[in-house]
Write a protein that holds these residues in place. Structure first.
Motif, short mmCIF file in Angstrom:
data_model
loop_
_atom_site.label_atom_id
_atom_site.label_comp_id
_atom_site.label_asym_id
_atom_site.label_seq_id
_atom_site.Cartn_x
_atom_site.Cartn_y
_atom_site.Cartn_z
N THR A 14 -78.30 -15.96 6.43
CA THR A 14 -79.62 -14.72 6.05
C THR A 14 -79.47 -14.72 7.22
OG1 THR A 14 -80.86 -16.88 5.87
CG2 THR A 14 -79.17 -16.26 4.20
N MET A 15 -81.40 -13.81 7.37
CA MET A 15 -82.10 -14.11 8.31
C MET A 15 -83.50 -14.91 8.47
SD MET A 15 -81.24 -10.07 9.85
CE MET A 15 -82.00 -9.02 9.14
N GLY A 16 -83.74 -15.26 7.21
CA GLY A 16 -84.93 -16.09 6.61
C GLY A 16 -85.61 -15.04 6.20
N ARG A 24 -80.92 -16.90 -5.24
CA ARG A 24 -80.14 -17.02 -6.11
C ARG A 24 -78.78 -16.65 -5.47
NH1 ARG A 24 -78.78 -13.13 -10.71
NH2 ARG A 24 -77.14 -12.92 -11.51
N LEU A 25 -78.58 -16.42 -4.22
CA LEU A 25 -77.83 -16.60 -3.12
C LEU A 25 -77.14 -18.13 -3.15
CD1 LEU A 25 -75.71 -14.56 -1.69
CD2 LEU A 25 -77.30 -15.28 0.45
N LEU A 26 -78.17 -19.00 -2.70
CA LEU A 26 -77.87 -21.06 -2.47
C LEU A 26 -77.41 -21.16 -3.44
CD1 LEU A 26 -81.17 -21.37 0.02
CD2 LEU A 26 -79.50 -20.13 -0.05
N ARG A 58 -91.04 -7.67 14.58
CA ARG A 58 -92.44 -7.66 13.07
C ARG A 58 -91.86 -8.18 12.65
NH1 ARG A 58 -94.16 -2.92 9.98
NH2 ARG A 58 -92.84 -2.29 9.20
N TYR A 59 -89.81 -8.60 12.29
CA TYR A 59 -88.63 -8.91 10.98
C TYR A 59 -89.94 -10.49 10.52
CZ TYR A 59 -85.60 -9.45 8.03
OH TYR A 59 -84.59 -9.74 6.71
N PRO A 60 -90.42 -10.62 9.21
CA PRO A 60 -90.81 -11.98 9.16
C PRO A 60 -90.01 -13.09 9.16
CG PRO A 60 -90.16 -10.60 7.13
CD PRO A 60 -89.85 -9.85 8.06
N PRO A 163 -74.75 -11.60 -7.69
CA PRO A 163 -75.88 -10.11 -8.77
C PRO A 163 -77.17 -10.09 -7.37
CG PRO A 163 -74.60 -11.60 -9.97
CD PRO A 163 -74.58 -12.54 -8.68
N THR A 164 -77.60 -8.77 -7.74
CA THR A 164 -79.01 -8.20 -7.41
C THR A 164 -80.43 -8.73 -8.03
OG1 THR A 164 -77.70 -6.50 -6.18
CG2 THR A 164 -80.82 -6.64 -6.54
N VAL A 165 -80.72 -9.22 -7.01
CA VAL A 165 -82.05 -10.57 -8.10
C VAL A 165 -83.57 -9.03 -7.92
CG1 VAL A 165 -83.85 -11.84 -7.78
CG2 VAL A 165 -81.55 -12.89 -8.06
N ARG A 166 -83.49 -9.51 -8.75
CA ARG A 166 -85.02 -7.66 -9.08
C ARG A 166 -86.20 -8.92 -9.23
NH1 ARG A 166 -83.44 -3.14 -8.49
NH2 ARG A 166 -80.31 -3.18 -8.27
N LEU A 171 -87.77 -3.53 -8.90
CA LEU A 171 -87.60 -3.18 -6.94
C LEU A 171 -86.93 -4.77 -7.01
CD1 LEU A 171 -88.41 -1.53 -4.64
CD2 LEU A 171 -89.70 -3.49 -4.00
N ALA A 172 -85.70 -4.34 -6.11
CA ALA A 172 -84.59 -5.31 -5.88
C ALA A 172 -85.27 -6.21 -4.80
CB ALA A 172 -83.39 -5.24 -5.06
N THR A 173 -85.74 -7.87 -4.82
CA THR A 173 -86.14 -8.93 -3.87
C THR A 173 -85.41 -8.24 -1.97
OG1 THR A 173 -85.22 -10.80 -3.92
CG2 THR A 173 -87.36 -10.42 -5.82
P1 AMP Z 1 -80.99 -11.08 4.52
O1 AMP Z 1 -81.57 -12.38 5.17
O2 AMP Z 1 -81.26 -9.98 4.39
O3 AMP Z 1 -80.07 -10.99 6.29
O4 AMP Z 1 -80.30 -11.22 3.24
C1 AMP Z 1 -78.87 -12.02 3.25
C2 AMP Z 1 -78.06 -12.36 2.37
O5 AMP Z 1 -78.52 -12.80 1.21
C3 AMP Z 1 -77.33 -11.26 2.32
O6 AMP Z 1 -76.12 -11.33 1.59
C4 AMP Z 1 -78.14 -10.53 0.90
O7 AMP Z 1 -77.23 -9.56 0.44
C5 AMP Z 1 -78.75 -11.09 0.46
N1 AMP Z 1 -79.12 -10.59 -0.69
C6 AMP Z 1 -80.25 -10.33 0.12
N2 AMP Z 1 -81.83 -9.98 -1.10
C7 AMP Z 1 -81.59 -10.09 -2.63
C8 AMP Z 1 -80.88 -10.17 -3.52
N3 AMP Z 1 -81.66 -9.02 -3.94
N4 AMP Z 1 -80.45 -10.43 -4.60
C9 AMP Z 1 -79.08 -11.10 -4.59
N5 AMP Z 1 -78.58 -11.17 -2.62
C10 AMP Z 1 -79.93 -10.74 -1.62
#
Ligand code: AMP
Length: 276
Positions: A14-16, A24-26, A58-60, A163-166, A171-173
């Motif tokens: 992740t980028m934090g 969900r990823l964790l 400015r990335y959080p 899967p994508t969390v919204r 809006l996708a988080t």
């Molecule tokens: P990032 O910190 O934005 O680089 O994301 C780190 C990981 O989290 C990447 O594999 C992203 O695809 C995943 N990720 C970011 N946003 C979401 C989301 N809304 N739902 C599921 N996975 C996400």
């Protein structure tokens, strides 16, 4: 980590600025590792994947809250290196070439982006030696390119999609959502709405999907659309029949958003049949 931590070791890069999508990823990483395995979360805002006019500065950055979420989700180790630890000699001279799929869509609007992403993912895989790494479907082109890198470079890791969390409004988080004003957010919602409209038109075929998505986007002219397209999920080339991804990117105010939905395109001619 493969030698030092109980296996299977699962890495969640992740980028934090962690949010519900990361949770969900964790959670998925924890499940894949099982009670005896180990989950490593990396938190690294990778300078190599930011363009000169992008938001690196400015990335959080919310490390304390991120560590709390990692603990809550059962992570065993958090790897949060400084940029100088990952790139001690500055930008690397040898790096990963993402190939043709890395030049399309996100790669076209963000030159150098996927080379930066794949290079740091490869470094993180080597530094942590996981058996499995989890990636979100939200970043679909990234997931496709990571899988391609694993295949083409014979990496000894299994890639698991999440899967994508919204949020409740659709809006996708995203870590960048915190930049959105309430007005920007209302504008941004046209993006998931357009994808849903496209998905609902899938029985009519590719043209119907794109027409439905574009109609929703046209109705929100404050949303600046970079692209909306149907792609083959394996290559990000043009979609054929069967499984396809409807992908889109757009800017609301100064915040750039990407999103996608999976759908199934009917065989030639079946689109008409579905309507009779
Ligand atoms: P990032 O910190 O934005 O680089 O994301 C780190 C990981 O989290 C990447 O594999 C992203 O695809 C995943 N990720 C970011 N946003 C979401 C989301 N809304 N739902 C599921 N996975 C996400």
């Amino acid at each position: 980590a493969r030698a030092l931590m109980p296996g299977p070791v699962v890495l969640a890069p992740t980028m934090g600025a962690l949010h519900d999508g990361h949770a969900r990823l964790l959670g998925a990483a924890r499940t894949l590792a099982g009670p005896r395995g180990s989950v490593i979360v990396s938190i690294f805002v990778n300078p190599l994947q930011f363009g000169p006019n992008e938001d690196l500065d400015r990335y959080p950055r919310t490390l304390d809250a991120d560590l709390a979420m990692c603990a809550r989700e059962g992570a065993d180790l958090v790897f949060a290196p400084a940029a100088a630890e990952i790139y001690p000699g500055g930008p690397p001279e040898v790096s990963v070439d993402p190939g043709p799929a890395g030049q399309r869509f996100e790669g076209e609007f963000r030159p150098g982006f996927f080379g930066g992403v794949l290079t740091v993912v490869l470094k993180l895989l080597h530094l942590t030696r996981p058996a499995v790494a989890v990636f979100g479907q939200k970043d679909a082109q990234q997931l496709t390119l990571v899988r391609r890198m694993v295949t083409d470079l014979n990496l000894d890791v299994v890639i698991e999609p999440v899967p994508t969390v919204r949020d409740a409004d659709g809006l996708a988080t995203s870590s960048r959502n915190r930049y959105l004003s309430a007005a920007d957010r209302a504008v941004a919602l046209a993006l998931p709405r357009a994808l849903l409209a496209g998905q609902a038109a899938a029985d009519g075929g590719a043209d119907a999907v794109l027409a439905a998505a574009r109609a929703v986007l046209r109705a929100q002219p404050a949303l600046a659309v970079d692209y909306v397209a149907l792609v083959d999920p394996g290559t990000f080339g043009p979609a054929g029949t069967g499984s396809a991804l409807l992908v889109a990117a757009a800017r609301a105010g100064t915040t750039r958003l990407i999103d996608n939905l999976a759908l199934v395109l009917p065989a030639e001619g079946a689109g008409d049949a579905a309507h009779h």
